[in-house]
Motif scaffolding. Structure first.
Motif, PDB file in Angstrom:
ATOM      1  N   THR A  39       0.835  -1.199   0.000  1.00 52.08           N
ATOM      2  CA  THR A  39       0.000   0.000   0.000  1.00 52.08           C
ATOM      3  C   THR A  39       0.872   1.252   0.000  1.00 52.08           C
ATOM      4  O   THR A  39       0.608   2.198  -0.740  1.00 52.08           O
ATOM      5  N   ALA A  40       1.929   1.240   0.806  1.00 48.53           N
ATOM      6  CA  ALA A  40       2.833   2.391   0.874  1.00 48.53           C
ATOM      7  C   ALA A  40       3.535   2.603  -0.457  1.00 48.53           C
ATOM      8  O   ALA A  40       3.709   3.752  -0.899  1.00 48.53           O
ATOM      9  N   VAL A  42       2.366   1.812  -3.447  1.00 48.11           N
ATOM     10  CA  VAL A  42       1.370   2.370  -4.367  1.00 48.11           C
ATOM     11  C   VAL A  42       1.166   3.847  -4.058  1.00 48.11           C
ATOM     12  O   VAL A  42       1.133   4.680  -4.966  1.00 48.11           O
ATOM     13  N   ASP A  43       1.049   4.187  -2.772  1.00 46.76           N
ATOM     14  CA  ASP A  43       0.860   5.579  -2.383  1.00 46.76           C
ATOM     15  C   ASP A  43       2.053   6.424  -2.811  1.00 46.76           C
ATOM     16  O   ASP A  43       1.892   7.556  -3.267  1.00 46.76           O
ATOM     17  N   GLU A  44       3.260   5.867  -2.675  1.00 49.57           N
ATOM     18  CA  GLU A  44       4.465   6.594  -3.082  1.00 49.57           C
ATOM     19  C   GLU A  44       4.453   6.846  -4.589  1.00 49.57           C
ATOM     20  O   GLU A  44       4.783   7.945  -5.046  1.00 49.57           O
ATOM     21  N   GLN A  45       4.042   5.850  -5.366  1.00 49.27           N
ATOM     22  CA  GLN A  45       3.963   6.020  -6.813  1.00 49.27           C
ATOM     23  C   GLN A  45       2.917   7.072  -7.179  1.00 49.27           C
ATOM     24  O   GLN A  45       3.142   7.893  -8.080  1.00 49.27           O
ATOM     25  N   LYS A  46       1.784   7.067  -6.489  1.00 49.85           N
ATOM     26  CA  LYS A  46       0.750   8.078  -6.742  1.00 49.85           C
ATOM     27  C   LYS A  46       1.290   9.472  -6.432  1.00 49.85           C
ATOM     28  O   LYS A  46       1.052  10.415  -7.175  1.00 49.85           O
ATOM     29  N   THR A  47       2.024   9.589  -5.319  1.00 50.66           N
ATOM     30  CA  THR A  47       2.592  10.880  -4.925  1.00 50.66           C
ATOM     31  C   THR A  47       3.606  11.357  -5.962  1.00 50.66           C
ATOM     32  O   THR A  47       3.610  12.530  -6.343  1.00 50.66           O
TER      33      THR A  47
END
Length: 63
Positions: A39-40, A42-47
């Motif tokens: 999850t982290a 994926v969140d990092e890639q989104k950021t």
């Protein structure tokens, strides 16, 4: 099967199969950690994508 009967069945199964509760807990914790890491990531890639989009937009506006 009611909740108590289900709990008893699970406890008997664990006892009979000689699976230690420590290994079960460790497996559950490992699954939680792996899910959190994914999850982290994926969140990092989104950021990163969002930051790239903002930077690109700022470049276009300032030109």
């Amino acid at each position: 099967m009611n909740k108590r009967a289900t709990e008893n069945y699970i406890l008997k199964f664990l006892t009979v199969s000689s699976v230690s509760s420590d290994s079960i807990v460790k497996g559950i914790i490992d699954d939680i950690i792996n899910t959190a890491v994914k999850t982290a990531e994926v969140d990092e890639q989104k950021t990163k994508y969002l930051q790239h989009f903002i930077n690109k937009h700022d470049t276009i506006v300032s030109n």
